[in-house]
Design a protein around this motif. Structure first.
Motif, PDB file in Angstrom:
ATOM      1  N   ARG A  83      -0.692  15.399 -11.174  1.00 40.67           N
ATOM      2  CA  ARG A  83       0.355  14.746 -10.634  1.00 40.67           C
ATOM      3  C   ARG A  83       0.084  13.627  -9.570  1.00 40.67           C
ATOM      4  O   ARG A  83      -0.741  14.094  -8.485  1.00 40.67           O
ATOM      5  N   LEU A  84       0.408  12.524  -9.540  1.00 42.63           N
ATOM      6  CA  LEU A  84       0.297  11.473  -8.454  1.00 42.63           C
ATOM      7  C   LEU A  84       1.638  11.219  -7.978  1.00 42.63           C
ATOM      8  O   LEU A  84       2.399  10.305  -8.578  1.00 42.63           O
ATOM      9  N   TYR A  85       1.615  11.409  -6.525  1.00 41.32           N
ATOM     10  CA  TYR A  85       2.812  11.122  -5.712  1.00 41.32           C
ATOM     11  C   TYR A  85       2.620   9.719  -5.193  1.00 41.32           C
ATOM     12  O   TYR A  85       1.628   9.340  -4.567  1.00 41.32           O
ATOM     13  N   GLU A  86       3.403   8.640  -5.442  1.00 38.22           N
ATOM     14  CA  GLU A  86       3.184   7.331  -4.917  1.00 38.22           C
ATOM     15  C   GLU A  86       4.110   7.228  -3.461  1.00 38.22           C
ATOM     16  O   GLU A  86       3.653   6.566  -2.727  1.00 38.22           O
ATOM     17  N   THR A  87       5.167   8.057  -3.348  1.00 42.33           N
ATOM     18  CA  THR A  87       5.911   8.266  -2.200  1.00 42.33           C
ATOM     19  C   THR A  87       6.280   9.760  -2.226  1.00 42.33           C
ATOM     20  O   THR A  87       6.011  10.509  -3.037  1.00 42.33           O
ATOM     21  N   GLY A 123       0.764  -1.259  -0.180  1.00 42.15           N
ATOM     22  CA  GLY A 123       0.036  -0.014  -0.179  1.00 42.15           C
ATOM     23  C   GLY A 123       0.857   1.551  -0.023  1.00 42.15           C
ATOM     24  O   GLY A 123       2.201   1.342   0.143  1.00 42.15           O
ATOM     25  N   HIS A 124       0.290   2.354  -0.403  1.00 41.46           N
ATOM     26  CA  HIS A 124       0.689   3.777  -0.372  1.00 41.46           C
ATOM     27  C   HIS A 124      -0.150   4.776   0.353  1.00 41.46           C
ATOM     28  O   HIS A 124      -1.585   4.520   0.264  1.00 41.46           O
ATOM     29  N   THR A 125       0.546   5.888   0.872  1.00 37.89           N
ATOM     30  CA  THR A 125      -0.207   7.001   0.787  1.00 37.89           C
ATOM     31  C   THR A 125      -0.137   7.934  -0.208  1.00 37.89           C
ATOM     32  O   THR A 125       1.224   8.575  -0.143  1.00 37.89           O
ATOM     33  N   TYR A 126      -1.007   7.933  -1.042  1.00 38.03           N
ATOM     34  CA  TYR A 126      -0.844   8.798  -2.326  1.00 38.03           C
ATOM     35  C   TYR A 126      -1.149  10.194  -1.914  1.00 38.03           C
ATOM     36  O   TYR A 126      -2.085  10.503  -1.187  1.00 38.03           O
ATOM     37  N   ARG A 127      -0.329  11.185  -3.037  1.00 39.24           N
ATOM     38  CA  ARG A 127      -0.682  12.520  -2.772  1.00 39.24           C
ATOM     39  C   ARG A 127      -1.086  12.815  -4.067  1.00 39.24           C
ATOM     40  O   ARG A 127      -0.296  12.494  -5.048  1.00 39.24           O
ATOM     41  N   LEU A 128      -2.206  13.518  -4.329  1.00 33.22           N
ATOM     42  CA  LEU A 128      -2.635  13.912  -5.626  1.00 33.22           C
ATOM     43  C   LEU A 128      -2.965  15.208  -5.834  1.00 33.22           C
ATOM     44  O   LEU A 128      -3.646  16.020  -5.045  1.00 33.22           O
ATOM     45  N   LEU A 150     -10.750   5.144  -5.165  1.00 33.73           N
ATOM     46  CA  LEU A 150      -9.342   5.283  -4.827  1.00 33.73           C
ATOM     47  C   LEU A 150      -8.963   5.031  -3.365  1.00 33.73           C
ATOM     48  O   LEU A 150      -7.999   4.460  -2.952  1.00 33.73           O
ATOM     49  N   ASP A 151      -9.702   5.814  -2.687  1.00 37.13           N
ATOM     50  CA  ASP A 151      -9.483   5.840  -1.076  1.00 37.13           C
ATOM     51  C   ASP A 151      -9.673   4.626  -0.490  1.00 37.13           C
ATOM     52  O   ASP A 151     -10.910   4.194  -0.328  1.00 37.13           O
ATOM     53  N   HIS A 152      -8.572   3.726   0.327  1.00 32.00           N
ATOM     54  CA  HIS A 152      -8.939   2.753   1.097  1.00 32.00           C
ATOM     55  C   HIS A 152      -9.657   1.676   0.168  1.00 32.00           C
ATOM     56  O   HIS A 152     -10.569   1.019   0.257  1.00 32.00           O
ATOM     57  N   ARG A 153      -8.951   1.640  -1.111  1.00 34.47           N
ATOM     58  CA  ARG A 153      -9.450   0.666  -1.965  1.00 34.47           C
ATOM     59  C   ARG A 153      -8.325  -0.261  -2.281  1.00 34.47           C
ATOM     60  O   ARG A 153      -7.236   0.235  -2.105  1.00 34.47           O
ATOM     61  N   TYR A 154      -8.660  -1.508  -3.154  1.00 34.24           N
ATOM     62  CA  TYR A 154      -7.450  -2.429  -3.551  1.00 34.24           C
ATOM     63  C   TYR A 154      -7.984  -2.011  -5.122  1.00 34.24           C
ATOM     64  O   TYR A 154      -8.557  -2.285  -5.738  1.00 34.24           O
TER      65      TYR A 154
END
Length: 145
Positions: free
Chosen positions: A129-133, A49-54, A86-90
């Protein structure tokens, strides 16, 4: 030092628009999600998992309030059309069939936002822009469409 105003300014009836050019505004969101990658020989092959930043950036000409796009309108698009997927999803289940790389996801998000933007004042999506880390992101820009 801040001084308290003696009275609040009131509209004079003149235009409140100072800038008569296209202006870009951006809103940022975070979400947590899990996924795994196909055809990848590394640790991301396993479920993780990740905490994504969008970041979503849109532009337009200013309306009579001197706003290109209300930040609340961008938030509404996120809440109604992106967050449920997206949020709390597989992500491998909640997104269309794809390898859930940041590159694929950022394009899907771009298309979703573009589809739901208001049509007036030439409002258009500029980039997503989507940050994975904190130090790794993928980006898709309007000019690449």
């Amino acid at each position: 030092m801040f001084s308290v105003p003696k009275e609040l300014k009131k509209p004079t009836g003149e235009s409140l628009v100072y800038c008569h050019r296209r202006v870009m505004v951006s809103k940022e969101f975070t979400f947590d999600a899990a996924h795994h990658l196909f055809n990848y020989d590394g640790k991301c092959k396993a479920l993780h998992g990740h905490t994504y930043r969008l970041q979503i950036a849109v532009s337009g000409m200013l309306d009579d309030r001197a706003m290109a796009v209300d930040f609340g309108d961008i938030k509404e698009i996120y809440k109604n059309h992106l967050e449920p997927h997206l949020d709390h999803r597989y992500l491998n289940e909640s997104l269309p069939y794809m390898n859930t790389t940041a590159e694929n996801m950022v394009y899907w998000i771009f298309k979703q936002v573009a589809q739901h933007l208001p049509k007036e004042r030439e409002i258009r999506i500029e980039y997503v822009r989507l940050y994975e880390t904190p130090t790794s992101f993928a980006e898709f820009r309007r000019e690449w469409e």
